[in-house]
Design a protein around this motif. Structure first.
Motif, PDB file in Angstrom:
ATOM      1  N   PRO A 113      -8.280 -30.780  13.834  1.00  0.00           N
ATOM      2  CA  PRO A 113      -7.982 -31.708  14.874  1.00  0.00           C
ATOM      3  C   PRO A 113      -8.383 -33.073  14.661  1.00  0.00           C
ATOM      4  CG  PRO A 113      -9.962 -30.354  15.207  1.00  0.00           C
ATOM      5  CD  PRO A 113      -9.478 -29.736  14.004  1.00  0.00           C
ATOM      6  N   PRO A 114      -7.429 -34.082  15.264  1.00  0.00           N
ATOM      7  CA  PRO A 114      -8.020 -35.367  14.882  1.00  0.00           C
ATOM      8  C   PRO A 114      -9.390 -35.650  15.265  1.00  0.00           C
ATOM      9  CG  PRO A 114      -5.987 -35.067  16.291  1.00  0.00           C
ATOM     10  CD  PRO A 114      -6.717 -33.729  16.311  1.00  0.00           C
ATOM     11  N   PHE A 115      -9.807 -36.856  14.534  1.00  0.00           N
ATOM     12  CA  PHE A 115     -11.167 -37.035  14.650  1.00  0.00           C
ATOM     13  C   PHE A 115     -11.316 -37.793  15.851  1.00  0.00           C
ATOM     14  CE2 PHE A 115     -14.897 -40.260  13.619  1.00  0.00           C
ATOM     15  CZ  PHE A 115     -16.090 -39.669  13.806  1.00  0.00           C
ATOM     16  N   ASP A 116     -12.353 -37.598  16.650  1.00  0.00           N
ATOM     17  CA  ASP A 116     -12.574 -38.130  18.045  1.00  0.00           C
ATOM     18  C   ASP A 116     -13.568 -39.152  17.974  1.00  0.00           C
ATOM     19  OD1 ASP A 116     -12.854 -38.995  20.607  1.00  0.00           O
ATOM     20  OD2 ASP A 116     -14.100 -36.991  21.192  1.00  0.00           O
ATOM     21  N   GLY A 117     -13.072 -40.527  17.363  1.00  0.00           N
ATOM     22  CA  GLY A 117     -13.527 -41.604  17.117  1.00  0.00           C
ATOM     23  C   GLY A 117     -12.887 -42.637  16.268  1.00  0.00           C
ATOM     24  N   SER A 517     -15.989 -30.531  -5.105  1.00  0.00           N
ATOM     25  CA  SER A 517     -15.124 -30.581  -3.740  1.00  0.00           C
ATOM     26  C   SER A 517     -15.271 -32.220  -3.019  1.00  0.00           C
ATOM     27  CB  SER A 517     -15.322 -29.451  -3.075  1.00  0.00           C
ATOM     28  OG  SER A 517     -16.547 -29.562  -2.531  1.00  0.00           O
ATOM     29  N   LEU A 518     -14.381 -32.192  -2.154  1.00  0.00           N
ATOM     30  CA  LEU A 518     -14.700 -33.475  -1.208  1.00  0.00           C
ATOM     31  C   LEU A 518     -15.868 -33.264  -0.437  1.00  0.00           C
ATOM     32  CD1 LEU A 518     -13.505 -35.798   0.401  1.00  0.00           C
ATOM     33  CD2 LEU A 518     -12.645 -34.373   1.934  1.00  0.00           C
ATOM     34  N   ALA A 519     -16.537 -32.053  -0.017  1.00  0.00           N
ATOM     35  CA  ALA A 519     -17.682 -32.080   0.656  1.00  0.00           C
ATOM     36  C   ALA A 519     -18.816 -32.352  -0.369  1.00  0.00           C
ATOM     37  CB  ALA A 519     -17.865 -30.433   1.095  1.00  0.00           C
ATOM     38  N   ASP A 520     -18.692 -31.988  -1.604  1.00  0.00           N
ATOM     39  CA  ASP A 520     -19.722 -32.171  -2.960  1.00  0.00           C
ATOM     40  C   ASP A 520     -19.830 -33.750  -2.957  1.00  0.00           C
ATOM     41  OD1 ASP A 520     -20.381 -29.704  -3.264  1.00  0.00           O
ATOM     42  OD2 ASP A 520     -18.570 -29.419  -4.776  1.00  0.00           O
ATOM     43  N   THR A 521     -19.013 -34.477  -2.583  1.00  0.00           N
ATOM     44  CA  THR A 521     -19.096 -36.145  -2.853  1.00  0.00           C
ATOM     45  C   THR A 521     -20.297 -36.643  -1.863  1.00  0.00           C
ATOM     46  OG1 THR A 521     -17.212 -36.575  -1.285  1.00  0.00           O
ATOM     47  CG2 THR A 521     -16.736 -36.255  -3.614  1.00  0.00           C
ATOM     48  N   LEU A 580     -15.748 -35.713   7.396  1.00  0.00           N
ATOM     49  CA  LEU A 580     -14.983 -36.189   6.282  1.00  0.00           C
ATOM     50  C   LEU A 580     -13.774 -35.697   6.136  1.00  0.00           C
ATOM     51  CD1 LEU A 580     -15.257 -38.348   4.134  1.00  0.00           C
ATOM     52  CD2 LEU A 580     -16.360 -36.427   2.381  1.00  0.00           C
ATOM     53  N   ALA A 581     -13.484 -34.262   6.467  1.00  0.00           N
ATOM     54  CA  ALA A 581     -12.261 -33.588   5.943  1.00  0.00           C
ATOM     55  C   ALA A 581     -11.253 -34.213   7.116  1.00  0.00           C
ATOM     56  CB  ALA A 581     -12.328 -32.274   6.061  1.00  0.00           C
ATOM     57  N   GLN A 582     -11.877 -34.328   8.372  1.00  0.00           N
ATOM     58  CA  GLN A 582     -10.834 -35.038   9.491  1.00  0.00           C
ATOM     59  C   GLN A 582     -10.397 -36.440   9.290  1.00  0.00           C
ATOM     60  OE1 GLN A 582     -13.892 -33.813  12.667  1.00  0.00           O
ATOM     61  NE2 GLN A 582     -12.128 -33.183  13.859  1.00  0.00           N
ATOM     62  N   LEU A 583     -11.497 -37.289   8.666  1.00  0.00           N
ATOM     63  CA  LEU A 583     -10.976 -38.559   8.612  1.00  0.00           C
ATOM     64  C   LEU A 583     -10.115 -38.332   7.322  1.00  0.00           C
ATOM     65  CD1 LEU A 583     -14.482 -40.312   8.718  1.00  0.00           C
ATOM     66  CD2 LEU A 583     -12.574 -40.542  10.137  1.00  0.00           C
ATOM     67  N   THR A 588      -4.639 -39.137   4.604  1.00  0.00           N
ATOM     68  CA  THR A 588      -3.457 -38.311   3.905  1.00  0.00           C
ATOM     69  C   THR A 588      -1.914 -38.455   4.474  1.00  0.00           C
ATOM     70  OG1 THR A 588      -5.152 -36.519   3.040  1.00  0.00           O
ATOM     71  CG2 THR A 588      -2.682 -35.970   3.088  1.00  0.00           C
ATOM     72  N   SER A 589      -2.155 -38.971   5.824  1.00  0.00           N
ATOM     73  CA  SER A 589      -0.845 -39.240   6.555  1.00  0.00           C
ATOM     74  C   SER A 589      -0.169 -40.418   6.057  1.00  0.00           C
ATOM     75  CB  SER A 589      -1.045 -39.057   8.020  1.00  0.00           C
ATOM     76  OG  SER A 589      -2.053 -40.073   8.373  1.00  0.00           O
ATOM     77  N   LEU A 590      -0.877 -41.394   5.619  1.00  0.00           N
ATOM     78  CA  LEU A 590      -0.586 -42.645   5.115  1.00  0.00           C
ATOM     79  C   LEU A 590       0.234 -42.707   3.686  1.00  0.00           C
ATOM     80  CD1 LEU A 590      -3.673 -44.824   6.310  1.00  0.00           C
ATOM     81  CD2 LEU A 590      -1.779 -44.170   7.638  1.00  0.00           C
TER      82      LEU A 590
END
Length: 601
Positions: A113-117, A517-521, A580-583, A588-590
């Protein structure tokens, strides 16, 4: 010519089908480290990972199988470990073989879902929302920092940023810290407060990002923001792979969007010296291009012949592009190890009587300059003087990593030097060497920097107010900080973006440190000991290019993981991997107007 290769456990099974009869062909390729043949051919020559396998005569149209294995206990982790740049040589004639598919395979992003912020990375220090939103198609302001972001937006296909009929922006100079800013957004206009170019630039980056991630309807409120660290870096290894200058400019743009402000330019290593310096023209002329007919074989190369060099004019253009993006450029030269190319061009930098057995982790023999040889200092002093003067940042990275065990112990001249200076070990002599070189750099008005190993040695190491970059983990950096060194944290387990992202054999990248992974960063704390906070001055991501054979392979490796690097470099507050994955999904959409970002599934 046909060629296929695939992983089979610890083995690599290759099949070559010639389109003509070939007598005594040589199978040539590179890899991640030294490779041998266990069936179908015999290894006859190699330099590091570059390998030549003698094959039996090949009959037109008849497949021939070759089984390869890595030497020294290395095990292939994924497709990146398959032979790079394969070709056949028969006499003086060469035949390119089709390479195996290279690069990260594109996958559908995780649906979240989109990030709520505020949809921006790094997240600002604080956001005090008010009611309403501001619909904004463009902004209207006269400011050099906003002008730079306007040009960035055009290059990266992020829509119109500035126009005469845009939403008005008021800029107020205040006494904010360096790179800090405050933005107040109302339904009618925008106010920006900052003390200098950096703060105004990052305020503009924030506004550009929100305009794109919020569909040009920005939430109203006050954003207060400041970076945690002054050093927010990204490194690129252009020695193992020559990147086109435009790719470097593209990377600088991406860094700016992430509020990174230090570009670590690694243009010299075992494989090449790529900067066209005037004092030692033969150094880059003889090493910039590798492969058949050149001094350096096709190391980490995707072709029979590959490479390139950067003129000083190109370097100045890169520096100017970076400056407009509030980025400083840190050059790195590499000494005393990782200097195979230099020793090939200047064999007088080695003791001819040295009979030591040292081998680098990449499998190179004799890749270290000998500090007892006068030619070593002639070469190094020329390099640090000219390179240091070219880059206005006033910092120079000297390398000093991965010295092979027992280096110089077989050199009579080095032994004499050690006796004269009261040194006992390889690390002692390395510390003496890097301290001497750093003293020259400091005398030139340049601040030295180096990898973590530069702190080693009985003399206390590099000294000279040097900055140390810790890479094997945080431990050496913490120890260096306790000894009074300023430290940039770049632990491979978290911010080496050349590491594969998963343990899937169909993935792409290295794995000696970890799968990142992205989470590891973001799964680490740059300052685990608050008492050392003043000495830990930054965070930096790294990208090494041993398996990179074309520029477009860079992007899916660093993106979206560079978002995690930027998060740890800028934010004081933690965020969760899900956030972070939401952001990342919003970024990614850009399009960002970049080349292909991976292989199709």
């Amino acid at each position: 010519m046909q060629h296929t290769c695939h992983l089979d456990g610890e083995k690599m099974q290759c099949t070559i089908t010639a389109d003509r009869d070939l007598t005594a062909p040589m199978f040539c390729f590179s890899g991640m480290s030294p490779i041998t043949a266990t069936a179908g051919g015999k290894r006859v020559k190699g330099v590091g990972s570059y390998t030549e396998i003698a094959l039996p005569d090949l009959v037109k149209g008849q497949p021939h199988d070759v089984t390869l294995e890595y030497c020294g206990g290395f095990k292939p982790a994924n497709r990146a470990w398959l032979p790079l740049g394969p070709y056949l040589r028969v006499g003086k004639e060469t035949f390119a073989l089709p390479p195996t598919p290279a690069g990260v395979r594109r996958k559908e992003p995780q649906s979240l879902p989109p990030f709520d912020g505020l949809r921006i990375t790094p997240q600002p220090t604080s956001f005090a929302p008010t009611s309403g939103t501001l619909k904004v198609s463009s902004l209207n302001v006269s400011d050099d920092a906003f002008d730079s972001v306007h040009e960035l937006a055009k290059r990266r296909d992020l829509g119109t940023f500035l126009s005469k009929d845009g939403t008005p922006v008021r800029i107020i100079n205040d006494d904010s810290a360096n790179d800090a800013y405050q933005i107040t957004i109302t339904p009618d206009d925008i106010e920006v407060r900052a003390s200098g170019y950096g703060g105004r630039f990052y305020a503009a980056i924030t506004l550009l990002t929100l305009m794109n991630t919020h569909d040009r309807e920005i939430p109203c409120g006050t954003i207060t923001d400041a970076p945690r660290f002054g050093w927010r870096g990204q490194h690129l290894d252009t020695a193992r792979h020559y990147y086109q200058p435009q790719t470097i400019l593209d990377l600088l743009d991406i860094m700016a969007l992430m509020k990174l402000n230090r570009f670590h330019w690694h243009f010299a290593d075992d494989e090449a010296f790529r900067l066209e310096i005037d004092s030692l023209p033969e150094l880059w002329q003889k090493t910039a291009v590798c492969g058949e007919g050149h001094l350096m074989p096709a190391l980490f190369s995707g072709k029979i012949e590959a490479g390139g060099s950067y003129s000083k004019q190109v370097a100045l253009e890169i520096i100017a592009h970076a400056a407009a993006l509030n980025i400083e450029v840190l050059p790195e030269i590499e000494a005393p190890a990782h200097a195979l190319a230099t020793t090939f061009v200047y064999p007088e930098t080695r003791d001819p009587a040295d009979n030591g057995p040292e081998v680098s982790v990449q499998g190179y023999l004799g890749n270290v300059l000998n500090p007892a040889m006068p030619k070593t200092w002639e070469v190094l002093n020329a390099i640090v003087t000219e390179v240091g003067a070219l880059f206005p940042f006033g910092h120079l990275h000297l390398g000093c990593d991965e010295l092979p065990e027992d280096t110089w112990m077989g050199s009579p001249k080095a032994r004499e030097l050690m006796k004269a200076e009261g040194l006992e070990t390889t690390k002692d002599l390395q510390g003496w060497t890097i301290n001497k070189l750093a003293s020259t750099v400091a005398a030139n008005g340049i601040r030295p920097a180096a990898w973590e190993e530069a702190a080693q040695g009985s003399n206390g190491g590099i000294g000279n107010n040097a900055i140390l970059f810790t890479w094997t983990g945080q431990g050496p950096g913490l120890e260096a900080a306790k000894r009074g060194y300023d430290v940039v944290m770049c632990p491979a387990q978290h911010v080496y973006l050349d590491m594969a992202q998963t343990n899937d054999p169909d993935d792409w990248g290295a794995n000696w440190a970890a799968y990142v992974s992205l989470a590891d960063t973001i799964a680490w704390e740059p300052v685990p000991d608050p008492a050392l906070a003043e000495r830990i001055i930054g965070v930096q991501g790294q990208f090494w290019s041993e398996f990179t054979t074309s520029d477009d392979q860079l992007w899916p490796m660093i993106m979206p993981r560079i978002l995690g690097v930027a998060t740890k470099a800028w934010q004081s507050q933690d965020i969760t991997p899900v956030v972070l994955a939401q952001l990342a999904g919003h970024y990614t959409s850009l399009s960002l107007n970049l080349p292909s970002t991976g292989l199709a599934d």
